[in-house]
Write a protein that holds these residues in place. Sequence first.
Motif, PDB file in Angstrom:
ATOM      1  N   UNK A 158     -37.067 -13.122  17.432  1.00 51.88           N
ATOM      2  CA  UNK A 158     -35.799 -12.679  18.000  1.00 51.88           C
ATOM      3  C   UNK A 158     -35.266 -11.524  17.154  1.00 51.88           C
ATOM      4  N   UNK A 159     -35.329 -10.302  17.659  1.00 54.05           N
ATOM      5  CA  UNK A 159     -34.767  -9.165  16.926  1.00 54.05           C
ATOM      6  C   UNK A 159     -33.273  -9.030  17.221  1.00 54.05           C
ATOM      7  N   UNK A 160     -32.471  -8.874  16.177  1.00 58.20           N
ATOM      8  CA  UNK A 160     -31.035  -8.690  16.355  1.00 58.20           C
ATOM      9  C   UNK A 160     -30.685  -7.218  16.134  1.00 58.20           C
ATOM     10  N   UNK A 161     -30.116  -6.564  17.124  1.00 58.56           N
ATOM     11  CA  UNK A 161     -29.780  -5.147  16.966  1.00 58.56           C
ATOM     12  C   UNK A 161     -28.588  -4.970  16.034  1.00 58.56           C
ATOM     13  N   UNK A 162     -28.531  -3.869  15.297  1.00 62.36           N
ATOM     14  CA  UNK A 162     -27.364  -3.597  14.448  1.00 62.36           C
ATOM     15  C   UNK A 162     -26.148  -3.273  15.313  1.00 62.36           C
ATOM     16  N   UNK A 163     -24.978  -3.398  14.711  1.00 62.75           N
ATOM     17  CA  UNK A 163     -23.734  -3.200  15.442  1.00 62.75           C
ATOM     18  C   UNK A 163     -23.622  -1.786  16.008  1.00 62.75           C
ATOM     19  N   UNK A 164     -24.178  -0.797  15.317  1.00 59.61           N
ATOM     20  CA  UNK A 164     -24.081   0.591  15.805  1.00 59.61           C
ATOM     21  C   UNK A 164     -24.876   0.808  17.081  1.00 59.61           C
ATOM     22  N   UNK A 165     -25.763  -0.149  17.432  1.00 63.21           N
ATOM     23  CA  UNK A 165     -26.527  -0.050  18.677  1.00 63.21           C
ATOM     24  C   UNK A 165     -25.924  -0.904  19.788  1.00 63.21           C
ATOM     25  N   UNK A 166     -24.828  -1.595  19.510  1.00 63.78           N
ATOM     26  CA  UNK A 166     -24.145  -2.398  20.534  1.00 63.78           C
ATOM     27  C   UNK A 166     -22.636  -2.251  20.364  1.00 63.78           C
ATOM     28  N   UNK A 167     -22.186  -1.005  20.458  1.00 67.86           N
ATOM     29  CA  UNK A 167     -20.784  -0.702  20.168  1.00 67.86           C
ATOM     30  C   UNK A 167     -19.808  -1.268  21.194  1.00 67.86           C
ATOM     31  N   UNK A 168     -20.325  -1.647  22.370  1.00 67.50           N
ATOM     32  CA  UNK A 168     -19.447  -2.300  23.345  1.00 67.50           C
ATOM     33  C   UNK A 168     -18.928  -3.634  22.825  1.00 67.50           C
ATOM     34  N   UNK A 169     -19.618  -4.203  21.835  1.00 64.13           N
ATOM     35  CA  UNK A 169     -19.174  -5.481  21.254  1.00 64.13           C
ATOM     36  C   UNK A 169     -18.015  -5.310  20.275  1.00 64.13           C
ATOM     37  N   UNK A 170     -17.799  -4.101  19.789  1.00 57.53           N
ATOM     38  CA  UNK A 170     -16.814  -3.895  18.719  1.00 57.53           C
ATOM     39  C   UNK A 170     -15.398  -4.305  19.128  1.00 57.53           C
ATOM     40  N   UNK A 171     -14.881  -3.895  20.298  1.00 60.18           N
ATOM     41  CA  UNK A 171     -13.530  -4.345  20.666  1.00 60.18           C
ATOM     42  C   UNK A 171     -13.405  -5.865  20.772  1.00 60.18           C
ATOM     43  N   UNK A 172     -14.450  -6.518  21.315  1.00 58.16           N
ATOM     44  CA  UNK A 172     -14.426  -7.985  21.452  1.00 58.16           C
ATOM     45  C   UNK A 172     -14.409  -8.655  20.082  1.00 58.16           C
ATOM     46  N   UNK A 173     -15.285  -8.183  19.185  1.00 56.17           N
ATOM     47  CA  UNK A 173     -15.357  -8.752  17.841  1.00 56.17           C
ATOM     48  C   UNK A 173     -14.079  -8.486  17.057  1.00 56.17           C
ATOM     49  N   UNK A 174     -13.559  -7.271  17.151  1.00 58.00           N
ATOM     50  CA  UNK A 174     -12.341  -6.920  16.433  1.00 58.00           C
ATOM     51  C   UNK A 174     -11.179  -7.797  16.898  1.00 58.00           C
ATOM     52  N   UNK A 175     -11.065  -7.999  18.200  1.00 60.25           N
ATOM     53  CA  UNK A 175     -10.000  -8.858  18.736  1.00 60.25           C
ATOM     54  C   UNK A 175     -10.153 -10.295  18.235  1.00 60.25           C
ATOM     55  N   UNK A 176     -11.386 -10.787  18.222  1.00 67.02           N
ATOM     56  CA  UNK A 176     -11.651 -12.149  17.741  1.00 67.02           C
ATOM     57  C   UNK A 176     -11.257 -12.306  16.273  1.00 67.02           C
ATOM     58  N   UNK A 177     -11.677 -11.372  15.423  1.00 68.15           N
ATOM     59  CA  UNK A 177     -11.365 -11.461  13.995  1.00 68.15           C
ATOM     60  C   UNK A 177      -9.873 -11.270  13.741  1.00 68.15           C
ATOM     61  N   UNK A 178      -9.229 -10.402  14.521  1.00 67.64           N
ATOM     62  CA  UNK A 178      -7.792 -10.182  14.351  1.00 67.64           C
ATOM     63  C   UNK A 178      -7.005 -11.456  14.684  1.00 67.64           C
ATOM     64  N   UNK A 179      -7.423 -12.136  15.756  1.00 67.59           N
ATOM     65  CA  UNK A 179      -6.769 -13.396  16.122  1.00 67.59           C
ATOM     66  C   UNK A 179      -7.018 -14.466  15.057  1.00 67.59           C
ATOM     67  N   UNK A 180      -8.275 -14.551  14.602  1.00 65.55           N
ATOM     68  CA  UNK A 180      -8.648 -15.576  13.609  1.00 65.55           C
ATOM     69  C   UNK A 180      -7.863 -15.399  12.319  1.00 65.55           C
TER      70      UNK A 180
END
Length: 217
Positions: A158-180
């Motif tokens: 299972x290869x995991x891509x780096x965050x710079x190759x899946x930038x659409x995830x950044x707003x979702x992750x940022x919102x999750x961490x901000x709430x947490x």
Amino acid sequence: HVFELIIQAAPSRSTILIQGETGTGKELVARAIHANSSRSERAFVSVNSASLSPDLLESTLFGHVKDAFPGAVYPKKGLLDMADKGTIFFDEIANVPLDTQAKLLRVMQDREFMRLGGVDTVSADVRVIAATTSDLKQMTADGQFREDLFHRLQVISIPLPPLRERKDDIPLLAKHFLQKYGEDNHKPGLELTPTALDLLADYDWRAGNVRELENVI
């Protein structure tokens, strides 16, 4: 694609190799596989292969008998005993010494091992999931990693891509961490401005991927 691989891999007992840069979520993937497997009611045991010396790693994994080494006053079971009927996760498998790799291969092939200093065989039914940031194929070619263990580990990769190759995830992750962390620090309801989100999306996150983003938030 990663989610599809998790769903396909989870029900089997196959060994799994998760590859990706630091901070991409390799242990989260391993935990997701365990949680969706028939072993989910049993233990998930994590081993940080990079943080233990070779002797301590063997004792920690396999346990030891009394008087196996100076200070071994009592016999002790290891992490493989804890993981029996469950899953054992090797973080940074590339750091496991060659001698220990041979013993680990025996566990995977024959479901048995011997304790440090012992002569009796101990049974262990464990599923092995390994993760690495290193190029194991190149390490195998250089003689730094056992070829038989490499092929045994890479039944499912299972290869995991780096965050710079899946930038659409950044707003979702940022919102999750901000709430947490907003809740943790008694500051609920915080939001990122569009400008802040643009700055996060424009950054490459080469130092630590999702973990780096979490620390920034």
